[in-house]
Enzyme design. Structure first.
Site, PDB file in Angstrom:
ATOM      1  N   GLU A   1      31.724 -45.430 -50.880  1.00  0.00           N
ATOM      2  CA  GLU A   1      31.329 -44.061 -51.224  1.00  0.00           C
ATOM      3  C   GLU A   1      29.894 -44.044 -51.716  1.00  0.00           C
ATOM      4  O   GLU A   1      29.527 -44.834 -52.580  1.00  0.00           O
ATOM      5  CB  GLU A   1      32.202 -43.492 -52.369  1.00  0.00           C
ATOM      6  CG  GLU A   1      33.649 -43.331 -52.041  1.00  0.00           C
ATOM      7  CD  GLU A   1      34.445 -42.713 -53.189  1.00  0.00           C
ATOM      8  OE1 GLU A   1      33.827 -42.193 -54.148  1.00  0.00           O
ATOM      9  OE2 GLU A   1      35.682 -42.760 -53.135  1.00  0.00           O
TER      10      GLU A   1
ATOM     11  N   GLU B   1      39.067 -46.962 -56.353  1.00  0.00           N
ATOM     12  CA  GLU B   1      38.357 -47.205 -57.624  1.00  0.00           C
ATOM     13  C   GLU B   1      39.314 -47.758 -58.686  1.00  0.00           C
ATOM     14  O   GLU B   1      39.530 -47.161 -59.735  1.00  0.00           O
ATOM     15  CB  GLU B   1      37.641 -45.928 -58.091  1.00  0.00           C
ATOM     16  CG  GLU B   1      36.551 -45.497 -57.120  1.00  0.00           C
ATOM     17  CD  GLU B   1      35.667 -44.360 -57.637  1.00  0.00           C
ATOM     18  OE1 GLU B   1      36.086 -43.642 -58.563  1.00  0.00           O
ATOM     19  OE2 GLU B   1      34.540 -44.203 -57.108  1.00  0.00           O
TER      20      GLU B   1
END
Ligand code: CA
Length: 499
Positions: free
Chosen positions: A281, A183
């Site tokens: 995810e 991320e």
């Protein structure tokens, strides 16, 4: 079929009445429509980074029938074909106490990768290049790198990536992909300037390719609802000649916009830059109950349960969400690579359901002890050394035990079946090893399976060997396949194509 099912359910009722088998409320089955995957190797993956810490805390897992099994076998049996594991450089304090979140270092990745390989699943190594959680709010460099210049960090990322992959591979893992950062919307390893971030990404990618040119490299961002911003990040990577293979996004439906938008962002990168696109995810709650005494991200009291959500908080809803995300990635076309479900096994280390007062308090204290000792919560008090303002203050257990595919006692939920239901194949009945022949080798496979000996075959094909369709893969099936292979007739269509 309908009549047979009626008989089966009558039998089941009888068994329940006799008290031989107890069936809980979660044992109702789920349904999921198949997806016509554009990519024949579509990834149906799961992140289980915390699993070793859970097992150390006394957690065990069992299949749909309640039989205890290696969780990696349960996942493979249900159609999971890829495992994701995060890697932190050094998630331990000066006294060697783990920060928590699975204490996920290279040595944990080795063990997880090796077990995944036993059941035919590949490994995605998710390098955070930090000593603890990395996300848009946190991209702190590892302790050992904190005083390094950018070019020193670039060298450190190369060496760390190359050596870690070598070690994980040597443990027996089948590494298929590596993520250069987690991320990384705002930066990576303590660097936030785009010139520096690009240099570090290139260095990590070079290390992966030098290790093994066939391993895919992924860059991973979150917040896909910021559509133009995410597209501009892909543009920047191109401007800086960052030559990655896979553009990956997190997609949590509570926060991350519509599925159409997700497809749009991923398609933009796939079509404009010729990259693979995937969701690294996602997850969804199967209940709003908590089972470990640590508040869940999605609960009755949170603001994540709004009307805009398309699915119920049930195992069926959880399956529906994952199927929908898979379909959204598949809509990208043959560059839609797949989906990983995040931490699908991060369950309670001690069930607090139904407890109150001092009984609840004492269970909670026991859980806290396990989280501290084994790193099975999201953070331990020892993480204060590295992350004093967040983890060091709010450490505790699992905030996602209601988003797992297992109940509070480790039994597989029916929703886990979604991984195989979305991808029905036509196959030859009895073809346990998936090589399109039905012969004595298949009988051997079934015998080994029923004796709990790990097999190096594509586990999803084992389902093809339940030739008498009784839901069990056992010596009876092996005998029937053996008879077929020696041309002795059986009452079953062994060797014929079914779907
Ligand atoms: Ca919890």
């Amino acid at each position: 079929m309908r009549i047979l099912k009626g008989i089966m359910s009558a039998l089941l009722t009888l068994v329940i009445i006799c008290g031989v088998l107890t069936v809980s409320a979660t044992d109702t089955d789920i349904s999921a429509e198949p997806i016509a995957f554009n990519n024949s190797d579509f990834i149906r993956g799961m992140d289980v980074s915390s699993v070793l810490s859970l097992e150390a805390s006394g957690v065990s897992f069992s299949d749909h029938r309640g039989a205890e099994q290696d969780i990696f076998r349960i996942l493979a049996d249900n159609g999971v074909n890829y495992i994701r594991v995060r890697v932190w450089n050094d998630p331990f304090n000066a006294q060697g106490r783990g920060y928590g979140g699975g204490n996920s270092d290279v040595s944990a990745a080795c063990k997880i990768g090796a077990r995944a390989d036993l059941y035919g699943m590949k490994l995605l190594v998710d390098f955070h290049y930090s000593d603890f959680w990395a996300d848009p709010g946190k991209q702190k460099a590892p302790k050992a790198w904190s005083n390094m210049t950018v070019s020193q960090k670039s060298e450190a990322i190369y060496d760390y990536t190359y050596n870690s992959l070598k070690e994980i591979s040597a443990s027996g893992a089948d590494i298929g992909m590596a993520q250069i950062g987690n991320e990384i919307n705002t930066g990576i390893a303590g660097e936030y300037d785009i010139d520096d971030v690009a240099e570090l990404l290139k260095s990590g990618i070079r290390a992966v390719k030098d290790f093994d040119g066939s391993v895919l490299t992924a860059v991973h961002f979150t917040d896909p609802e910021k559509t133009d911003y995410i597209k501009s990040l892909a543009d920047r990577l191109s401007d800086y000649d960052v030559d990655y293979d896979v553009f990956a996004l997190s997609y949590y439906p509570y926060w991350h916009g519509s599925l159409d938008n997700l497809t749009d962002v991923l398609s933009y990168v796939a079509d404009t830059y010729g990259k693979y696109a995937m969701v690294a995810e996602t997850s969804y709650a199967n209940t709003l109950e908590d089972t470990d005494g640590h508040a869940n991200t999605v609960s009755y009291w949170s603001n994540n349960t709004g009307d805009d959500l398309l699915w119920s908080f049930t195992p069926q809803g959880q399956a529906d969400e994952l199927r929908a995300v898979m379909a959204a990635v598949n809509a990208v076309g043959d560059r839609g690579l797949g989906v990983f479900y995040w931490e699908g096994a991060w369950i309670s280390v001690g069930d607090t359901t139904g407890l109150s007062g001092s009984a609840y308090q004492s269970r909670l204290e026991a859980n806290r002890g396990l989280w501290e000792s084994y790193g099975s919560g999201w953070a331990s008090s020892y993480s204060a050394e590295f992350d004093p303002d967040d983890a060091g203050k709010w450490y505790g257990g699992s905030a996602v035990d209601n988003q797992a595919f297992f109940d509070a006692h480790g039994k597989a939920l029916p929703s886990l079946k979604v991984f195989s239901l979305v991808s029905p194949e036509s196959y030859k009945l009895g073809d346990a090893d998936g090589n399109s022949d039905v012969d004595a080798l298949d009988a051997t496979c079934v015998l080994r399976y029923s004796a709990l000996i790990p097999l190096k075959v594509k586990y999803t094909s084992l389902r093809h060997a339940d030739v008498n369709s009784d839901g069990e893969l056992d010596t009876l099936d092996a005998t029937l396949i053996q008879r077929y292979s020696t041309r002795v007739s059986t009452p079953y269509p062994i060797g014929a194509y079914v779907s």
